[in-house]
Design an enzyme around this catalytic site. Structure first.
Site, PDB file in Angstrom:
ATOM      1  N   CYS A   4       0.751  -1.174  -0.022  1.00  0.00           N
ATOM      2  CA  CYS A   4       0.109  -0.013  -0.018  1.00  0.00           C
ATOM      3  C   CYS A   4       1.023   1.206   0.025  1.00  0.00           C
ATOM      4  CB  CYS A   4      -0.804   0.100   1.161  1.00  0.00           C
ATOM      5  SG  CYS A   4      -1.774   1.533   1.389  1.00  0.00           S
ATOM      6  N   ASN A  86     -12.560  10.505  -2.442  1.00  0.00           N
ATOM      7  CA  ASN A  86     -12.934   9.761  -3.453  1.00  0.00           C
ATOM      8  C   ASN A  86     -13.021   8.106  -2.895  1.00  0.00           C
ATOM      9  OD1 ASN A  86     -12.796  11.879  -5.092  1.00  0.00           O
ATOM     10  ND2 ASN A  86     -10.791  11.426  -5.645  1.00  0.00           N
ATOM     11  N   HIS A  97      -6.069   3.574   0.134  1.00  0.00           N
ATOM     12  CA  HIS A  97      -5.805   3.767   1.677  1.00  0.00           C
ATOM     13  C   HIS A  97      -6.510   4.965   1.804  1.00  0.00           C
ATOM     14  CE1 HIS A  97      -2.771   3.956   5.183  1.00  0.00           C
ATOM     15  NE2 HIS A  97      -3.713   5.180   5.457  1.00  0.00           N
ATOM     16  N   HIS A  99      -8.061   8.571   2.485  1.00  0.00           N
ATOM     17  CA  HIS A  99      -7.433   9.951   2.413  1.00  0.00           C
ATOM     18  C   HIS A  99      -8.420  10.993   2.160  1.00  0.00           C
ATOM     19  CE1 HIS A  99      -6.980   8.179  -1.460  1.00  0.00           C
ATOM     20  NE2 HIS A  99      -6.965   9.201  -2.065  1.00  0.00           N
TER      21      HIS A  99
HETATM   22  P1  5GP Z   1      -7.377   9.636  -5.190  1.00  0.00           P
HETATM   23  O1  5GP Z   1      -7.206   9.595  -6.653  1.00  0.00           O
HETATM   24  O2  5GP Z   1      -7.193   8.144  -4.856  1.00  0.00           O
HETATM   25  O3  5GP Z   1      -8.427  10.230  -4.702  1.00  0.00           O
HETATM   26  O4  5GP Z   1      -5.969  10.290  -4.700  1.00  0.00           O
HETATM   27  C1  5GP Z   1      -4.777   9.983  -4.764  1.00  0.00           C
HETATM   28  C2  5GP Z   1      -3.836  11.140  -4.545  1.00  0.00           C
HETATM   29  O5  5GP Z   1      -2.696  10.526  -4.280  1.00  0.00           O
HETATM   30  C3  5GP Z   1      -3.721  11.617  -5.945  1.00  0.00           C
HETATM   31  O6  5GP Z   1      -4.073  13.107  -5.782  1.00  0.00           O
HETATM   32  C4  5GP Z   1      -2.206  11.620  -6.180  1.00  0.00           C
HETATM   33  O7  5GP Z   1      -1.453  12.859  -6.900  1.00  0.00           O
HETATM   34  C5  5GP Z   1      -1.786  11.367  -4.891  1.00  0.00           C
HETATM   35  N1  5GP Z   1      -0.338  10.432  -5.018  1.00  0.00           N
HETATM   36  C6  5GP Z   1      -0.177   9.489  -5.659  1.00  0.00           C
HETATM   37  N2  5GP Z   1       1.126   8.912  -5.554  1.00  0.00           N
HETATM   38  C7  5GP Z   1       1.584   9.654  -4.722  1.00  0.00           C
HETATM   39  C8  5GP Z   1       2.940   9.795  -3.987  1.00  0.00           C
HETATM   40  O8  5GP Z   1       3.858   8.791  -4.142  1.00  0.00           O
HETATM   41  N3  5GP Z   1       2.980  10.795  -3.230  1.00  0.00           N
HETATM   42  C9  5GP Z   1       2.295  11.696  -2.865  1.00  0.00           C
HETATM   43  N4  5GP Z   1       2.599  12.768  -2.030  1.00  0.00           N
HETATM   44  N5  5GP Z   1       0.833  11.731  -3.394  1.00  0.00           N
HETATM   45  C10 5GP Z   1       0.717  10.834  -4.361  1.00  0.00           C
HETATM   46 ZN    ZN Z   2      -2.340   1.598   3.553  1.00  0.00          ZN
END
Ligand code: 5GP
Ligand code: ZN
Length: 115
Positions: A4, A86, A97, A99
């Site tokens: 993860c 989301n 995970h 967020h």
């Molecule tokens: P989701 O699309 O799941 O709502 O959001 C995931 C977020 O994690 C995205 O906005 C993406 O830019 C961010 N993200 C993905 N990989 C990494 C990483 O390795 N480091 C950081 N700081 N953010 C990440």
């Molecule tokens: Zn996790």
């Protein structure tokens, strides 16, 4: 949880730009910001997403949202901000995970944000 991405960030196995940390919560800058200020608030404990929340997580969720307000203040988002989470495929969740995205620093409608 193994494999993860955000658990690896919690463990320090992948670097992140931390904004706030305590025993149960970590806040770090999104690697691909969708707004002038874009940080992610996560529980250190692995929870896949909001769909996996149980009544025993109530205090943790309250803490995450209270932390969002505290971080928004520290990052000078006095004009307003947004938190978004989301969930699963139709919700465009890419990291499994839990967020919360905390976004601000401009009129967010101008960015056509979906979170
Ligand atoms: P989701 O699309 O799941 O709502 O959001 C995931 C977020 O994690 C995205 O906005 C993406 O830019 C961010 N993200 C993905 N990989 C990494 C990483 O390795 N480091 C950081 N700081 N953010 C990440
Ligand atoms: Zn996790």
């Amino acid at each position: 949880m193994e494999n993860c991405l955000f658990c690896k960030i919690v463990k320090g196995e992948i670097p992140s730009e931390k904004v706030y940390e305590d025993e149960s919560v970590l806040v770090f800058r999104d690697i691909n910001p969708a707004a002038p200020v874009h940080v992610l608030l996560i529980p250190k404990e692995h929870i896949g997403g909001a769909d996996e929340l149980k009544p025993e997580h109530s205090d943790l969720i309250a803490k995450l949202i209270l932390t969002a307000g505290k971080v928004a203040e520290e990052l000078s988002l006095s004009n307003g901000w947004r938190i978004v989470t989301n969930v699963l495929e139709d919700g465009d969740q890419t990291v499994r995970h839990l967020h919360f995205h905390l976004l601000g620093g401009a009129k967010l409608g101008d960015f056509g944000l979906k979170g």
